[in-house]
Design an enzyme around this catalytic site. Structure first.
Site, short mmCIF file in Angstrom:
data_model
loop_
_atom_site.label_atom_id
_atom_site.label_comp_id
_atom_site.label_asym_id
_atom_site.label_seq_id
_atom_site.Cartn_x
_atom_site.Cartn_y
_atom_site.Cartn_z
N SER A 42 0.83 -1.20 0.00
CA SER A 42 0.00 0.00 0.00
C SER A 42 0.88 1.26 0.00
O SER A 42 1.66 1.47 -0.92
CB SER A 42 -0.96 -0.03 1.19
OG SER A 42 -1.98 0.94 1.06
N GLU A 51 -9.78 -4.32 -6.23
CA GLU A 51 -9.22 -3.17 -5.50
C GLU A 51 -9.41 -1.87 -6.27
O GLU A 51 -9.22 -1.82 -7.48
CB GLU A 51 -7.72 -3.36 -5.27
CG GLU A 51 -7.35 -4.32 -4.19
CD GLU A 51 -5.89 -4.16 -3.82
OE1 GLU A 51 -5.54 -3.08 -3.31
OE2 GLU A 51 -5.10 -5.08 -4.05
N HIS A 99 -7.62 -5.46 -0.48
CA HIS A 99 -6.38 -4.69 -0.40
C HIS A 99 -5.39 -5.35 0.56
O HIS A 99 -5.71 -5.71 1.69
CB HIS A 99 -6.73 -3.28 0.09
CG HIS A 99 -5.60 -2.32 0.13
ND1 HIS A 99 -4.89 -1.95 -0.98
CD2 HIS A 99 -5.06 -1.62 1.17
CE1 HIS A 99 -3.97 -1.07 -0.64
NE2 HIS A 99 -4.04 -0.86 0.65
#
Length: 322
Positions: free
Chosen positions: A162, A254, A284
């Protein structure tokens, strides 16, 4: 195994994945939409992240604190027969304001087993107290420190998820621009790569976890006073010439999926081999759920295959996390 390829894993969706994504859709996503509307929410979430208790670790996992000039971190060693001459430098996710190396141990200990080397999980400076430049400075300094301690660039791997995937790519670009040697390869799990104010239409409603509007709000918050099109701010716009091989793992539903795919395409155009994996209906950063998700455990086997492909044919095959 060929490194430069696209992979869509074929597997029956587990009941655990169905249950977790349903729970996220009805709890985590609405909560994020409601709370992430004011800078004070960032301070509160950052404090909660620091107070969170880490998951219990298997008996074969060791954790030792690490200290750098501006930040800290921890060494993770798991499994048997680790090569102490090699290291994996890990950048945790959390939107640049939440989480820590402790919260991401389900990933880092499995990467230690998979890569057969110690993992250094960096506790880099984050917002809302520190700007993006501080996070990047810590990442570059940590890598330089590893080289100063005698690690060869070819014996270092980068990985991140991320926002940590963003930091992974920004660090690679910064090292290249400064004329510093690159690590052997990098692994990005659900990377956040575009901090411009571009609306994300793909998977806006399908994503079970991340609300698209809150991602844009957070991006505007972190890029205030910056050029959001600077590749060190939005790595999706970077020139990837001269960078090492990449592995990019995303979930098909996502809201950040297309950002990872755009990086893969851009890197390939620059001659960088990329393994791009798009996992059907995975949320995610799903590898962090490996304690409960069979698909997440399988993802580490795919990481092992990528790392094995980097080695000369005569090298011993890469181990796989249990």
């Amino acid at each position: 195994m060929q490194i430069d390829r696209d992979v869509i894993p074929d597997y029956p969706l587990s009941w655990q994945a169905r249950a977790l994504t349903g729970l996220m859709r009805t709890t985590l996503k609405p909560a994020s939409s409601l709370l992430m509307r004011h800078p004070l929410a960032l301070h509160g979430a950052a404090r909660l992240g620091r107070l969170a208790r880490p998951m219990p670790l298997p008996a074969h996992v060791g954790v030792v604190p690490a200290t750098f000039a501006a930040c800290g971190g921890e060494w993770i060693r798991a499994g048997q027969g680790l090569d102490e001459r090699r290291v994996l430098l890990y950048f945790h996710g959390g939107g640049y304001f939440a989480c820590s190396p402790r919260t991401h141990r389900p990933i880092t200990w499995r990467l230690s087993v998979t890569a057969r080397r110690p993992v250094l999980a960096l506790d880099y400076r984050q917002g809302p107290v520190h700007p993006l430049s501080a996070s990047l400075s810590d990442a570059v300094e940590a890598y330089s420190c590893l080289l100063d301690r005698g690690y060869e660039p070819g014996d270092v791997l980068f990985a991140g998820d991320s926002a940590g995937g963003h930091l992974t790519l920004a660090t690679l670009l910064a090292l290249r621009d400064r004329g510093l040697p690159a690590p052997a390869a990098a692994i990005c799990l659900s990377p956040w790569t575009d901090l411009t104010d571009m609306p994300r239409r793909a998977n806006r409603w399908q994503d079970p976890m991340l609300p698209e509007g809150r991602i844009r709000w957070l991006a505007r918050h972190w890029t205030a006073g910056l050029d959001a099109r600077d590749p060190l701010v939005s790595p999706v716009l970077g020139d990837y010439s001269g960078l090492p091989p990449l592995m990019i793992v995303t979930g098909s539903t996502e809201v950040l999926r297309d950002e990872g795919h755009r990086v893969a395409l851009r890197a390939r155009q620059a001659g960088v081999p990329v393994t791009y994996e798009e996992w059907p209906r995975m949320p995610h950063v799903f590898p962090i759920l490996a304690d409960v998700l069979p698909e997440a455990r399988l993802a580490f086997r795919h990481v092992a295959g990528f790392l094995s492909a980097l080695e000369p044919p005569s090298s011993e095959s890469t181990a796989v996390a249990a």
